[in-house]
Write an enzyme that holds these catalytic residues in place. Structure first.
Site, PDB file in Angstrom:
ATOM      1  N   GLY A  69     -43.673 -96.083  40.846  1.00 29.93           N
ATOM      2  CA  GLY A  69     -42.322 -96.138  40.275  1.00 29.93           C
ATOM      3  C   GLY A  69     -41.536 -97.223  40.964  1.00 29.93           C
ATOM      4  N   HIS A  70     -41.047 -98.183  40.186  1.00 39.03           N
ATOM      5  CA  HIS A  70     -40.226 -99.234  40.790  1.00 39.03           C
ATOM      6  C   HIS A  70     -38.904 -99.283  40.058  1.00 39.03           C
ATOM      7  CE1 HIS A  70     -44.280-100.626  41.664  1.00 39.03           C
ATOM      8  NE2 HIS A  70     -44.473-100.763  40.374  1.00 39.03           N
ATOM      9  N   GLN A 105     -48.331 -97.936  45.346  1.00 42.31           N
ATOM     10  CA  GLN A 105     -48.485 -97.020  46.487  1.00 42.31           C
ATOM     11  C   GLN A 105     -48.438 -97.825  47.808  1.00 42.31           C
ATOM     12  OE1 GLN A 105     -51.086 -96.355  43.757  1.00 42.31           O
ATOM     13  NE2 GLN A 105     -49.259 -95.436  42.916  1.00 42.31           N
ATOM     14  N   LYS A 128     -41.223-102.268  47.074  1.00 45.00           N
ATOM     15  CA  LYS A 128     -42.052-103.370  46.568  1.00 45.00           C
ATOM     16  C   LYS A 128     -41.511-103.934  45.258  1.00 45.00           C
ATOM     17  CE  LYS A 128     -45.697-100.779  46.541  1.00 45.00           C
ATOM     18  NZ  LYS A 128     -45.187 -99.565  47.200  1.00 45.00           N
ATOM     19  N   ASP A 154     -43.225 -96.510  48.175  1.00 45.30           N
ATOM     20  CA  ASP A 154     -41.755 -96.490  48.087  1.00 45.30           C
ATOM     21  C   ASP A 154     -41.092 -97.367  49.147  1.00 45.30           C
ATOM     22  OD1 ASP A 154     -42.013 -94.531  46.056  1.00 45.30           O
ATOM     23  OD2 ASP A 154     -42.276 -93.012  47.609  1.00 45.30           O
TER      24      ASP A 154
HETATM   25  P1  IMP Z   1     -51.505 -89.174  42.874  1.00 46.59           P
HETATM   26  O1  IMP Z   1     -51.593 -90.638  43.072  1.00 46.59           O
HETATM   27  O2  IMP Z   1     -50.609 -88.760  41.747  1.00 46.59           O
HETATM   28  O3  IMP Z   1     -52.862 -88.531  42.798  1.00 46.59           O
HETATM   29  O4  IMP Z   1     -50.819 -88.539  44.189  1.00 46.59           O
HETATM   30  C1  IMP Z   1     -51.467 -88.549  45.463  1.00 46.59           C
HETATM   31  C2  IMP Z   1     -50.455 -88.763  46.582  1.00 46.59           C
HETATM   32  O5  IMP Z   1     -49.926 -90.078  46.505  1.00 46.59           O
HETATM   33  C3  IMP Z   1     -49.247 -87.833  46.530  1.00 46.59           C
HETATM   34  O6  IMP Z   1     -48.829 -87.558  47.866  1.00 46.59           O
HETATM   35  C4  IMP Z   1     -48.184 -88.671  45.838  1.00 46.59           C
HETATM   36  O7  IMP Z   1     -46.875 -88.254  46.184  1.00 46.59           O
HETATM   37  C5  IMP Z   1     -48.505 -90.034  46.414  1.00 46.59           C
HETATM   38  N1  IMP Z   1     -48.093 -91.148  45.541  1.00 46.59           N
HETATM   39  C6  IMP Z   1     -48.699 -91.590  44.429  1.00 46.59           C
HETATM   40  N2  IMP Z   1     -48.058 -92.651  43.918  1.00 46.59           N
HETATM   41  C7  IMP Z   1     -47.033 -92.907  44.738  1.00 46.59           C
HETATM   42  C8  IMP Z   1     -46.017 -93.917  44.774  1.00 46.59           C
HETATM   43  O8  IMP Z   1     -45.948 -94.815  43.932  1.00 46.59           O
HETATM   44  N3  IMP Z   1     -45.130 -93.839  45.793  1.00 46.59           N
HETATM   45  C9  IMP Z   1     -45.212 -92.892  46.751  1.00 46.59           C
HETATM   46  N4  IMP Z   1     -46.148 -91.936  46.781  1.00 46.59           N
HETATM   47  C10 IMP Z   1     -47.046 -91.955  45.782  1.00 46.59           C
END
Ligand code: IMP
Length: 428
Positions: free
Chosen positions: A40-41, A217, A16, A13
């Site tokens: 999410g963008h 991420q 990007k 977040d």
């Molecule tokens: P997962 O990727 O859904 O397994 O989540 C694992 C961790 O990564 C959690 O803390 C999510 O909130 C975080 N996370 C996954 N994708 C994103 C992203 O695009 N932005 C911010 N945090 C993310």
């Protein structure tokens, strides 16, 4: 510059999407190489606002082809929805290439993700619930289903049985054929996009085409270099662009790290500079810090140079893009963590242990704040370059550059393309 990787230097977040959309002007390809629809963008351009989870952020740049490479886990239903959403917005269907080697997120991965979270109880990660962990677990356990198999009815059934069976027990015939029908339908819809994207990208790079690799991420969510086990399940550092897109590391010319002017994190896990109270509330409100994928309020805190030095090193950052500098406007004082103290001892390295990170005490450098300005005022300051910024904001940026010994190439002062100071060589 031909091949550039853009990665998040914090917990995701960082902005990007905006940075990639900005850099995508004139890019031939924008490539996603990790993660899935957990990302999410939000992109705003030409009066359109687009929320993307799986499509690359070049989606609003006509002439730029989009690639979902082998390192991504694809939920085909969600991808189809996103493509349909683009059409509804009146955007032309993008030139999209999806790797036949990318793994598929299946319904049972999503169920399993939620069940695992429940079972973890107090050790919950706070995942996005998109089935990411179970899909990547299937990949490394060699029971996953790949996008190419959605086009191959004969192999698909056997692969689905394996993936379903990996949870223990023998999957029912109805369960296999239900899933098979869904997969084949998605395969028919996506058939013309599925191909060998590594071959495509190597050809393009060989011809000198401009390719942007868009990380999802951020570094601190990387399973190796992040705050394990509070991480995601696919690699989120710059090196992953090579593995996740099937191009050699020497193809990469430049690595840009996106750094929010403060820090946020969604989900659980350590966060040394986290703030409660009024200042955290200011960041949440002024920064609109709510997850694009889950709508959850993000945790907010000061900029953390200990974490950023680690991110610089594990990514090999050539330059920084600092985003959301405008959001700090209106705070009387702004702080930056320069080191941690653990049981009275000063540490400058980023500890591996989440437990250690839970107890560290950051040491802060304090700066004067700068005024809150409206979005139009920030955009107009952006057109004036660094000189048009309030003095205190310039001091803050200079400190980041000198501490990280890394130049800043972009400063973002708002969501629009116009609210960007471009400091890339030859652009001023
Ligand atoms: P997962 O990727 O859904 O397994 O989540 C694992 C961790 O990564 C959690 O803390 C999510 O909130 C975080 N996370 C996954 N994708 C994103 C992203 O695009 N932005 C911010 N945090 C993310």
């Amino acid at each position: 510059m031909v091949a550039e990787v853009v990665v998040g230097a914090q917990w995701g977040d960082e902005g990007k999407g905006k940075v990639v959309d900005y850099l995508a002007e004139g890019a031939d390809y924008v490539v996603r190489f990790n993660g899935g629809d957990n990302a999410g963008h939000t992109i705003r351009a030409g009066g359109l606002e687009l929320r993307l989870h799986i499509l690359p952020s070049g989606a609003l740049r006509p002439g730029t082809a989009l690639v979902i490479a082998n390192g991504v886990a694809v939920n085909p239903e969600r991808l189809i929805e996103e493509l349909e959403g683009l059409t509804r917005l009146g955007a032309p269907e993008p030139r999209l290439f999806i790797s036949d080697r990318a793994h598929v997120i299946l319904t049972h991965h999503i169920e399993l993700d939620r069940e695992q979270e429940e079972r973890r109880g107090g050790m919950r990660i706070g995942t996005t619930g998109r089935g990411i962990g179970p899909a990547f677990a299937d990949k490394v356990s060699r029971v996953g289903v790949r996008m190419g198999e959605l086009l191959d009815a004969k192999t698909l059934r056997a692969r689905l049985r394996l993936s379903l069976g990996a949870r223990g027990g023998v999957p029912g015939r109805g369960q296999v054929s239900g899933l098979e029908r869904l997969c084949l339908r998605a395969g028919r819809r996506l058939r013309r996009h599925i191909c060998d994207t590594s071959a495509l990208l190597n050809r393009a790079l060989g011809e000198g085409r401009r390719v942007l690799f868009e990380g999802a991420q951020g570094t601190l969510l990387d399973p190796d270099h992040g705050t394990y086990p509070y991480t995601t399940s696919s690699s989120a550092v710059a090196g992953a662009a090579s593995v996740g897109a099937g191009v050699g590391p020497r193809r990469i010319d430049h690595v840009l790290g996106v750094v929010k002017a403060y820090t946020t994190r969604v989900g659980l896990g350590p966060f040394p500079t986290e703030l409660g109270g009024e200042v955290g509330e200011h960041m949440l409100r002024m920064g609109g810090e709510y997850g694009t994928t889950t709508g959850r309020a993000r945790r907010c805190g000061w900029l953390d140079l200990v974490a950023l030095r680690h991110a610089r090193d594990v990514n090999g950052l050539d330059a920084l893009a600092v985003t959301k500098l405008d959001v700090l406007g209106g705070l009387r004082r702004v702080r930056v963590a320069t080191a941690y103290r653990v049981r009275g001892r000063r540490v400058e390295g980023f500890p591996a242990s989440s437990r250690a990170l839970d107890i560290v005490k950051p040491e802060y450098r304090v700066f004067e704040g700068w005024p809150a300005l409206g979005p139009e005022e920030w955009a107009s300051r952006a057109s004036g370059g660094l000189e048009a910024l309030p003095d205190a904001a310039r001091v803050y940026l200079d400190f980041i550059v000198s501490e990280l010994e890394t130049p800043i190439e972009l400063v973002s002062l708002g969501p629009s393309r116009e609210a960007t100071i471009d400091l890339r060589p030859g652009r001023q």
